[in-house]
Design a protein around this motif. Structure first.
Motif, mmCIF file in Angstrom:
data_model
loop_
_atom_site.group_PDB
_atom_site.id
_atom_site.type_symbol
_atom_site.label_atom_id
_atom_site.label_comp_id
_atom_site.label_asym_id
_atom_site.label_seq_id
_atom_site.Cartn_x
_atom_site.Cartn_y
_atom_site.Cartn_z
ATOM 1 N N ARG A 99 -6.517 -9.895 -2.641
ATOM 2 C CA ARG A 99 -6.966 -8.874 -3.595
ATOM 3 C C ARG A 99 -7.738 -9.516 -4.738
ATOM 4 O O ARG A 99 -8.723 -8.970 -5.220
ATOM 5 C CB ARG A 99 -5.776 -8.098 -4.151
ATOM 6 C CG ARG A 99 -5.396 -6.934 -3.284
ATOM 7 C CD ARG A 99 -4.368 -6.044 -3.949
ATOM 8 N NE ARG A 99 -3.439 -5.580 -2.935
ATOM 9 C CZ ARG A 99 -2.218 -6.049 -2.786
ATOM 10 N NH1 ARG A 99 -1.744 -6.948 -3.607
ATOM 11 N NH2 ARG A 99 -1.468 -5.599 -1.820
ATOM 12 N N ARG B 23 -8.073 3.263 5.426
ATOM 13 C CA ARG B 23 -8.566 4.387 4.623
ATOM 14 C C ARG B 23 -7.432 5.152 3.983
ATOM 15 O O ARG B 23 -7.482 5.522 2.808
ATOM 16 C CB ARG B 23 -9.368 5.338 5.514
ATOM 17 C CG ARG B 23 -10.799 4.915 5.678
ATOM 18 C CD ARG B 23 -11.424 5.572 6.884
ATOM 19 N NE ARG B 23 -11.429 7.010 6.784
ATOM 20 C CZ ARG B 23 -12.402 7.781 7.277
ATOM 21 N NH1 ARG B 23 -13.420 7.225 7.891
ATOM 22 N NH2 ARG B 23 -12.338 9.079 7.159
ATOM 23 N N PRO C 163 -9.040 -4.854 -3.546
ATOM 24 C CA PRO C 163 -7.881 -4.238 -2.918
ATOM 25 C C PRO C 163 -8.193 -3.312 -1.736
ATOM 26 O O PRO C 163 -7.275 -2.685 -1.222
ATOM 27 C CB PRO C 163 -7.265 -3.435 -4.073
ATOM 28 C CG PRO C 163 -8.424 -3.098 -4.938
ATOM 29 C CD PRO C 163 -9.455 -4.183 -4.773
ATOM 30 N N ASP C 164 -9.452 -3.246 -1.304
ATOM 31 C CA ASP C 164 -9.818 -2.321 -0.234
ATOM 32 C C ASP C 164 -9.053 -2.634 1.058
ATOM 33 O O ASP C 164 -9.295 -3.655 1.701
ATOM 34 C CB ASP C 164 -11.320 -2.420 0.010
ATOM 35 C CG ASP C 164 -11.798 -1.463 1.099
ATOM 36 O OD1 ASP C 164 -10.943 -0.826 1.743
ATOM 37 O OD2 ASP C 164 -13.016 -1.365 1.287
ATOM 38 N N HIS C 165 -8.140 -1.733 1.448
ATOM 39 C CA HIS C 165 -7.299 -2.008 2.618
ATOM 40 C C HIS C 165 -8.078 -2.057 3.925
ATOM 41 O O HIS C 165 -7.593 -2.581 4.912
ATOM 42 C CB HIS C 165 -6.196 -0.949 2.734
ATOM 43 C CG HIS C 165 -5.181 -1.040 1.641
ATOM 44 N ND1 HIS C 165 -5.321 -0.369 0.448
ATOM 45 C CD2 HIS C 165 -4.028 -1.728 1.548
ATOM 46 C CE1 HIS C 165 -4.278 -0.635 -0.322
ATOM 47 N NE2 HIS C 165 -3.487 -1.460 0.313
ATOM 48 N N GLU C 166 -9.276 -1.470 3.928
ATOM 49 C CA GLU C 166 -10.035 -1.479 5.186
ATOM 50 C C GLU C 166 -10.413 -2.896 5.596
ATOM 51 O O GLU C 166 -10.599 -3.186 6.772
ATOM 52 C CB GLU C 166 -11.291 -0.607 5.050
ATOM 53 C CG GLU C 166 -10.938 0.868 5.007
ATOM 54 C CD GLU C 166 -12.160 1.745 5.166
ATOM 55 O OE1 GLU C 166 -12.807 1.647 6.222
ATOM 56 O OE2 GLU C 166 -12.463 2.506 4.248
ATOM 57 N N GLY D 154 0.824 -1.201 0.000
ATOM 58 C CA GLY D 154 0.000 0.000 0.000
ATOM 59 C C GLY D 154 0.859 1.253 0.000
ATOM 60 O O GLY D 154 0.590 2.204 -0.725
ATOM 61 N N ASN E 213 -5.884 3.236 1.117
ATOM 62 C CA ASN E 213 -6.779 3.298 -0.048
ATOM 63 C C ASN E 213 -6.584 4.610 -0.791
ATOM 64 O O ASN E 213 -6.442 4.640 -2.010
ATOM 65 C CB ASN E 213 -8.241 3.200 0.397
ATOM 66 C CG ASN E 213 -8.657 1.770 0.673
ATOM 67 O OD1 ASN E 213 -7.945 0.844 0.325
ATOM 68 N ND2 ASN E 213 -9.805 1.609 1.302
ATOM 69 N N ALA E 214 -6.588 5.711 -0.039
ATOM 70 C CA ALA E 214 -6.443 7.020 -0.677
ATOM 71 C C ALA E 214 -5.072 7.146 -1.328
ATOM 72 O O ALA E 214 -4.927 7.735 -2.400
ATOM 73 C CB ALA E 214 -6.645 8.136 0.349
ATOM 74 N N ALA F 98 -3.504 5.014 -2.842
ATOM 75 C CA ALA F 98 -3.496 4.360 -4.149
ATOM 76 C C ALA F 98 -3.706 5.373 -5.265
ATOM 77 O O ALA F 98 -3.328 5.131 -6.408
ATOM 78 C CB ALA F 98 -4.575 3.278 -4.215
#
Lengths: 357, 264
Positions: free
Chosen positions: A292, A236, A297-300, A96, A239-240, A242
């Motif tokens: 994934r 969060r 791929p949502d890290h949350e 990430g 994710n951002a 990314a």
């Protein structure tokens, strides 16, 4: 638009999210099952079920049962869970942070840096005055490994990232250089080591959970536990990230703090894992990648799932390593490499564009 | 209100912007135009802290540096010229990222409506990296729209700062997006957009700032600023502004007579 249309129109996009949340439960259950198998498996023929039956009946355990179950298998189980979670989570966090699915502490020299720290502590720790050795005790090796991992991550990030964009080529090449440097210095230290230290180093370098003791659990467990729990708050932000550093900042993420926290978490988790179990490869790259593919791929949700699946896979590999040439043991690093390397190659084949140097 | 005073940007010993003053009012679309390399994108980057700058930038009466990152994110949404994306996120997942800084949390209805607004209805589950450039740009715009979904919040306006929001779009989508922006401004929000297309700017923008050679050479309502001399001087070519009787907005016509064949 009918009502069912509008409902499916809104519900459908969250498919992956709900699947990822269900995966928390399934993976936790799976980890539970594998944990029980791990406790029940071993060369001595001591029966977990027999011991549980005795406990339920209020009968005392034999000394053998206590030693095997409580002093050998239990710390090994806990160490397997924590190390597996640590490796998978540091892989996911690092990927990430570097915005690249190929970033892995084992591949880019962070594990090597942590290993160098551990070797430094094993060899040079003996030069410390006795009182300092007493104070530092078991904590010295993990702390040195943490420092080594931390320094290598910082160097790696500084070298390969410019204006918020990480060059894959630079990252991998810098990782090779860092790994080589750490390996060379480690080689020098091995020459300096005495026999007892050499035995420690060899034991450690094989990559194994075989040396699990309660003292190792007490040293590595809290560090890894903290790192894994802290990582769950990065979802969060990662994710951002990314979308790039600038866009992450525009989305309200304190990017510098996120990066520092990520680097600390990777270093703590990798350092502690390497310190107690040596170099176990591929968990950090394979686990997040499989997740994934399965749940997005949502890290949350990815980070918790990575911790659970990493722990499960490492325990599984440990069981294999204990059974395959029983009563002897294969180093677990060999098992993870045999299983993980083909998966890694498969990732490369599928996503060749990513490593288009 | 966004006010920027005496903005200077130097990158690698080169002065990109010098002494630029800039204001944008809520309820208006404020365009920044200028030739390639004039510094118009750099001005937007200074306003959004993407480049090191000196001077003073205020949003709604407060210095941008006095905001916490998440407070600033709740006040302004930013669309950079080229945004990349690591990892295979779907379109809806990208758009939802715009919601996380605000009070709406994971409100899929808003994300859905933002996608409708930019003409990407039905694209929710597509992978972002499989979209065309123009579609990606619109998805990013939907994300920025989510971030400042209500143009006015607690009585203060929210802002969209956009770098060439319609650069790689076809004419139909250009009009769709510019209309979104105009509506956002009409509802009390503020829009600052770096624009490439002068005719589109003349049609939609209320106020324009022209940047040339690192200086703001003209500022004011489009009708005042877009005149033959100013535009021709800024773009170093012969441009004429015209109107047609049926349509009140000006359009800009390049004068081909000045083209020469000296290069042949």
């Amino acid at each position: 638009m009918t009502i069912s249309d509008s409902i499916s129109g809104i519900a459908a996009p969250s498919d992956r999210r709900s699947r990822a949340r269900q995966a928390h439960i399934w993976l936790a259950l799976l980890l539970g099952v594998v944990s029980v198998v791990s406790l029940a498996t071993g060369p001595t023929g001591t029966s977990l079920w027999g011991a549980i039956a005795k406990l339920l009946a209020g009968e005392p355990l034999t000394a053998m049962e206590r030693v095997v179950l409580w002093d050998i298998r239990m710390p090994r189980l806990i160490l397997g869970i924590t190390v597996g979670a640590a490796l998978a989570v540091s892989g996911a966090v690092m990927q990430g942070l570097f915005r690249n699915p190929l970033a892995d502490p084992g591949l880019v020299g962070v594990s090597a840096g942590a290993g160098l720290g551990a070797i430094l502590a094993i060899v040079l720790g003996a030069l410390l005055p006795v009182w300092a050795q007493d104070v530092a005790g078991n904590a010295l090796v993990p702390i040195a490994a943490f420092m080594g991992g931390w320094l290598s991550t910082i160097i790696l990030y500084r070298v390969s990232t410019r204006r918020g964009r990480t060059s894959v080529a630079t990252m991998l090449l810098a990782g090779i250089a860092l790994g080589a440097l750490a390996g060379a210095v480690a080689g020098i230290l091995v020459y300096m080591a005495d026999d007892r230290q050499l035995r420690d180093l060899t034991f450690w370098g094989l990559g194994s959970l075989a040396g699990a003791t309660w003292s190792k659990v007490l040293v590595a467990g809290p560090l890894i536990g903290l790192a894994v729990i802290a990582s769950l708050f990065l979802g969060r932000g990662l994710n951002a990230l990314a979308l790039g550093e600038a866009t992450a900042a525009h989305l309200g993420i304190p990017v510098q703090r996120l990066k520092s926290a990520s680097i600390l978490i990777v270093a703590a988790a990798t350092g502690a894992a390497v310190a107690v179990s040596g170099g176990i490869g591929f968990i950090g790259i394979v686990v997040p990648h499989l997740l994934r593919l399965a749940t997005g791929p949502d890290h949350e949700t990815l980070l918790l799932n990575a911790a659970l699946l990493g722990a499960t896979l490492l325990l599984g590999a440990d069981i294999i390593s204990r059974l395959i040439i029983a009563p002897a043991e294969l180093p677990i690093g060999i098992v993870t490499a045999v299983l993980g390397a083909p998966v890694f190659l498969w990732i490369l084949l599928r996503r060749r564009g990513l490593v288009d140097l | 209100m966004i006010t920027a005073s005496d903005i200077q940007v130097r990158i690698a010993q080169k002065t990109i912007l010098q002494g630029v003053n800039f204001t944008a009012k809520p309820g208006q679309v404020t365009a920044i135009v200028g030739p390639n390399g004039s510094g118009k994108t750099t001005l937007l980057r200074a306003l959004t802290d993407e480049v090191p700058w000196t001077g003073r930038v205020q949003i709604n009466g407060q210095d941008t540096s006095a905001y916490k990152p998440w407070e600033l994110a709740a006040v302004r949404g930013v669309l950079p010229q080229a945004a990349t994306l690591a990892f295979p996120f779907t379109v809806i997942e990208v758009v939802r990222m715009g919601l996380m800084s605000g009070i709406h949390g994971h409100n899929d209805t808003i994300a859905q409506r933002a996608l409708d607004m930019v003409g990407l209805n039905g694209y929710e589950k597509r992978f972002f990296h499989e979209l065309s450039g123009g579609e990606q740009q619109r998805a990013h715009l939907a994300r920025a729209l989510c971030q400042v979904w209500e143009p006015v919040q607690n009585g203060s306006p929210r802002w969209l700062l956009l770098d060439e929001p319609v650069a790689s779009l076809d004419i139909g989508h250009q009009l769709l997006i510019m209309n979104c922006l105009a509506v956002f401004a009409q509802r009390g929000g503020g829009v600052v957009a770096v624009m490439h297309d002068l005719n589109l700017t003349a049609m939609v923008a209320d106020v324009v700032t022209i940047i040339a050679d690192g200086h703001a050479i003209a500022r004011g309502p489009v009708a005042d600023v877009f005149n033959d001399q100013t535009l021709s001087a800024a773009y170093k070519c012969d441009l004429r502004t015209n109107t047609v009787p049926t349509h009140p907005k000006a359009f800009i016509l390049p004068q081909v007579a000045r083209l020469s064949c000296s290069a042949v």
